[in-house]
Design a protein around this motif. Structure first.
Motif, PDB file in Angstrom:
ATOM      1  N   MET A 126     -12.915  16.183  36.545  1.00  0.00           N
ATOM      2  CA  MET A 126     -12.561  15.374  37.712  1.00  0.00           C
ATOM      3  C   MET A 126     -12.635  13.883  37.411  1.00  0.00           C
ATOM      4  O   MET A 126     -11.831  13.091  37.917  1.00  0.00           O
ATOM      5  N   LEU A 127     -13.597  13.490  36.562  1.00  0.00           N
ATOM      6  CA  LEU A 127     -13.684  12.084  36.181  1.00  0.00           C
ATOM      7  C   LEU A 127     -12.393  11.622  35.511  1.00  0.00           C
ATOM      8  O   LEU A 127     -11.887  10.527  35.783  1.00  0.00           O
ATOM      9  N   PHE A 128     -11.861  12.445  34.623  1.00  0.00           N
ATOM     10  CA  PHE A 128     -10.622  12.091  33.934  1.00  0.00           C
ATOM     11  C   PHE A 128      -9.434  12.120  34.901  1.00  0.00           C
ATOM     12  O   PHE A 128      -8.548  11.257  34.835  1.00  0.00           O
ATOM     13  N   ALA A 129      -9.427  13.103  35.803  1.00  0.00           N
ATOM     14  CA  ALA A 129      -8.330  13.190  36.768  1.00  0.00           C
ATOM     15  C   ALA A 129      -8.307  11.969  37.688  1.00  0.00           C
ATOM     16  O   ALA A 129      -7.239  11.508  38.100  1.00  0.00           O
ATOM     17  N   GLU A 130      -9.481  11.442  38.004  1.00  0.00           N
ATOM     18  CA  GLU A 130      -9.569  10.291  38.894  1.00  0.00           C
ATOM     19  C   GLU A 130      -9.292   8.970  38.171  1.00  0.00           C
ATOM     20  O   GLU A 130      -9.181   7.932  38.813  1.00  0.00           O
ATOM     21  N   GLN A 131      -9.205   9.014  36.840  1.00  0.00           N
ATOM     22  CA  GLN A 131      -8.828   7.839  36.050  1.00  0.00           C
ATOM     23  C   GLN A 131      -7.589   8.179  35.217  1.00  0.00           C
ATOM     24  O   GLN A 131      -7.501   7.861  34.031  1.00  0.00           O
ATOM     25  N   ALA A 132      -6.630   8.830  35.858  1.00  0.00           N
ATOM     26  CA  ALA A 132      -5.460   9.353  35.148  1.00  0.00           C
ATOM     27  C   ALA A 132      -4.687   8.267  34.410  1.00  0.00           C
ATOM     28  O   ALA A 132      -4.182   8.493  33.292  1.00  0.00           O
ATOM     29  N   GLU A 133      -4.603   7.100  34.975  1.00  0.00           N
ATOM     30  CA  GLU A 133      -3.825   6.029  34.330  1.00  0.00           C
ATOM     31  C   GLU A 133      -4.469   5.596  33.017  1.00  0.00           C
ATOM     32  O   GLU A 133      -3.778   5.396  32.011  1.00  0.00           O
ATOM     33  N   ARG A 176      -9.254  16.717  47.270  1.00  0.00           N
ATOM     34  CA  ARG A 176      -8.393  16.230  46.203  1.00  0.00           C
ATOM     35  C   ARG A 176      -8.313  17.234  45.048  1.00  0.00           C
ATOM     36  O   ARG A 176      -7.260  17.390  44.428  1.00  0.00           O
ATOM     37  N   HIS A 177      -9.399  17.924  44.759  1.00  0.00           N
ATOM     38  CA  HIS A 177      -9.464  18.729  43.539  1.00  0.00           C
ATOM     39  C   HIS A 177      -9.568  20.234  43.774  1.00  0.00           C
ATOM     40  O   HIS A 177      -9.588  21.003  42.808  1.00  0.00           O
ATOM     41  N   PHE A 178      -9.634  20.664  45.027  1.00  0.00           N
ATOM     42  CA  PHE A 178      -9.800  22.095  45.328  1.00  0.00           C
ATOM     43  C   PHE A 178      -8.784  22.525  46.387  1.00  0.00           C
ATOM     44  O   PHE A 178      -8.364  21.732  47.221  1.00  0.00           O
ATOM     45  N   ASP A 179      -8.438  23.797  46.324  1.00  0.00           N
ATOM     46  CA  ASP A 179      -7.650  24.433  47.377  1.00  0.00           C
ATOM     47  C   ASP A 179      -8.519  25.473  48.064  1.00  0.00           C
ATOM     48  O   ASP A 179      -9.186  26.279  47.394  1.00  0.00           O
ATOM     49  N   GLU A 180      -8.513  25.465  49.385  1.00  0.00           N
ATOM     50  CA  GLU A 180      -9.262  26.486  50.124  1.00  0.00           C
ATOM     51  C   GLU A 180      -8.447  27.770  50.165  1.00  0.00           C
ATOM     52  O   GLU A 180      -7.270  27.761  50.524  1.00  0.00           O
ATOM     53  N   TRP A 185     -13.216  28.317  47.396  1.00  0.00           N
ATOM     54  CA  TRP A 185     -12.580  27.063  47.020  1.00  0.00           C
ATOM     55  C   TRP A 185     -12.191  27.112  45.543  1.00  0.00           C
ATOM     56  O   TRP A 185     -13.044  27.259  44.671  1.00  0.00           O
ATOM     57  N   GLN A 186     -10.905  26.969  45.273  1.00  0.00           N
ATOM     58  CA  GLN A 186     -10.350  27.102  43.929  1.00  0.00           C
ATOM     59  C   GLN A 186     -10.064  25.723  43.327  1.00  0.00           C
ATOM     60  O   GLN A 186      -9.406  24.882  43.940  1.00  0.00           O
ATOM     61  N   VAL A 187     -10.582  25.497  42.108  1.00  0.00           N
ATOM     62  CA  VAL A 187     -10.290  24.245  41.405  1.00  0.00           C
ATOM     63  C   VAL A 187      -8.796  24.179  41.101  1.00  0.00           C
ATOM     64  O   VAL A 187      -8.188  25.164  40.664  1.00  0.00           O
ATOM     65  N   ARG A 188      -8.196  23.018  41.319  1.00  0.00           N
ATOM     66  CA  ARG A 188      -6.759  22.878  41.127  1.00  0.00           C
ATOM     67  C   ARG A 188      -6.371  22.858  39.648  1.00  0.00           C
ATOM     68  O   ARG A 188      -7.175  22.562  38.769  1.00  0.00           O
ATOM     69  N   GLY A 189      -5.094  23.146  39.422  1.00  0.00           N
ATOM     70  CA  GLY A 189      -4.600  23.350  38.068  1.00  0.00           C
ATOM     71  C   GLY A 189      -4.708  22.152  37.157  1.00  0.00           C
ATOM     72  O   GLY A 189      -4.948  22.309  35.947  1.00  0.00           O
ATOM     73  N   ASP A 190      -4.530  20.923  37.662  1.00  0.00           N
ATOM     74  CA  ASP A 190      -4.577  19.755  36.783  1.00  0.00           C
ATOM     75  C   ASP A 190      -5.971  19.560  36.207  1.00  0.00           C
ATOM     76  O   ASP A 190      -6.130  19.098  35.068  1.00  0.00           O
ATOM     77  N   VAL A 191      -6.997  19.929  36.967  1.00  0.00           N
ATOM     78  CA  VAL A 191      -8.371  19.844  36.476  1.00  0.00           C
ATOM     79  C   VAL A 191      -8.658  21.004  35.515  1.00  0.00           C
ATOM     80  O   VAL A 191      -9.233  20.810  34.436  1.00  0.00           O
ATOM     81  N   ARG A 192      -8.218  22.187  35.882  1.00  0.00           N
ATOM     82  CA  ARG A 192      -8.469  23.356  35.034  1.00  0.00           C
ATOM     83  C   ARG A 192      -7.776  23.243  33.686  1.00  0.00           C
ATOM     84  O   ARG A 192      -8.237  23.810  32.680  1.00  0.00           O
ATOM     85  N   ALA A 193      -6.668  22.502  33.625  1.00  0.00           N
ATOM     86  CA  ALA A 193      -5.911  22.392  32.373  1.00  0.00           C
ATOM     87  C   ALA A 193      -6.703  21.692  31.273  1.00  0.00           C
ATOM     88  O   ALA A 193      -6.398  21.847  30.086  1.00  0.00           O
ATOM     89  N   MET A 194      -7.713  20.931  31.646  1.00  0.00           N
ATOM     90  CA  MET A 194      -8.496  20.190  30.648  1.00  0.00           C
ATOM     91  C   MET A 194      -9.661  20.986  30.089  1.00  0.00           C
ATOM     92  O   MET A 194     -10.308  20.538  29.134  1.00  0.00           O
TER      93      MET A 194
END
Length: 291
Positions: A126-133, A176-180, A185-194
């Motif tokens: 999540m730290l990396f996802a929140e600093q994507a740029e 931002r990072h989970f889907d209910e 609560w499921q972690v979203r794919g962009d976070v899981r990809a790392m």
């Protein structure tokens, strides 16, 4: 009062130590019966003495009863962004420093040893996802390992209960990072990809990476080892960290007085830097005999 004989409790303690390195001290033995309550119910027994008898000849429906016992005794306590003041040093200081050191390779490799059910690994992602740029174009590889097969399975599922997802996360991060889902609560794919997970024993062989890691987190794992086992673990961790990388321990852990393979990182609580292993002394040159 603890049910069962001291000899039976010692057998259980020895089993845990042989498979995980964890030392079941006298102060921790009070929780053995409660931790094993589910196994007692499953097998219709009421105390550790009876369990030890079953371990001698496990029933056909539980061929790996010993591993069940070990899994039940492991402490899988964890939550998202655990020990936040310490964890906050990662985005504030450690990751920016690694970004500078690895800007040519544009690749970062992180190992979370003793990751339990995965919250620490997903917190990192999540730290990396929140600093994507900042990390655009980088390869981020985060590996989580644990000795517990059950914990690794839960981590891979990336699915958390309402209670689990609220521990350490704000509402904005949850949304931002989970889907209910109906299951949790499921972690979203962009976070899981790392991230990726595998079962691994810190004491059971080489570190799980093809190359040493830029950052290794091993938090609240060494607390359960005796002094000799802890020294061996530090040796394995030293082999796993790049010479200019970092080791992160738990808030109550240190290398001081424990090992000479790491030194505290300047002005960074709970972070340590590896020390090069001393070179082996050259073999003595045989004395030449005079003619």
């Amino acid at each position: 009062m603890i049910d069962g004989s001291e000899a039976s409790h010692q057998i259980i303690a020895d089993l845990l130590e042989s498979r995980t390195g964890q030392h079941l001290t006298e102060s921790r033995r009070w929780r053995v019966n409660s931790a094993l309550a589910g196994i007692f119910r499953t097998h219709g027994i009421s105390n550790v003495d009876q369990l030890v008898c079953l371990l001698a000849a496990p029933p056909a429906d539980a061929p790996d009863l010993a591993q069940e016992v070990v899994e039940a005794l492991l402490n899988n306590e964890t939550y998202f962004f655990r020990d936040k003041p310490t964890f906050d040093q990662l985005p504030a200081e450690i990751l920016p420093e690694l970004h500078r050191r690895r800007r040519d390779a544009r690749r970062l490799s992180i190992w979370s040893a003793g990751c339990s059910t995965g919250q620490e690994v997903y917190s990192l992602a999540m730290l990396f996802a929140e600093q994507a740029e900042r990390w655009a174009g980088w390869t981020i590889d985060i590996l989580g390992t644990d000795v517990s097969h059950r914990a690794v399975g839960a981590a891979r599922s990336a699915l958390y209960s309402p209670f689990e997802v609220q521990r350490g996360l704000g509402v904005a991060q949850m949304l931002r990072h989970f889907d209910e889902t109906p299951r949790g609560w499921q972690v979203r794919g962009d976070v899981r990809a790392m991230v990726r997970f595998q079962q691994h024993n810190l004491l059971g062989g080489p570190h799980p990476g093809r190359l040493p890691f830029d950052l290794v987190l091993c938090r609240n794992v060494l607390l359960y080892f005796d002094r000799l086992t802890r020294a061996a673990a530090f040796g394995r961790l030293a082999q796993a960290v790049m010479p200019d990388g970092f080791l992160m321990l738990g808030a109550g852990e240190t290398v001081v007085g424990q090992t000479d393979r790491f030194v505290p990182a300047a002005r960074r609580a709970s972070f340590f830097e590896p020390v090069a292993a001393p070179a082996a002394a050259p073999a003595p040159t045989p004395a030449r005999r005079s003619a």
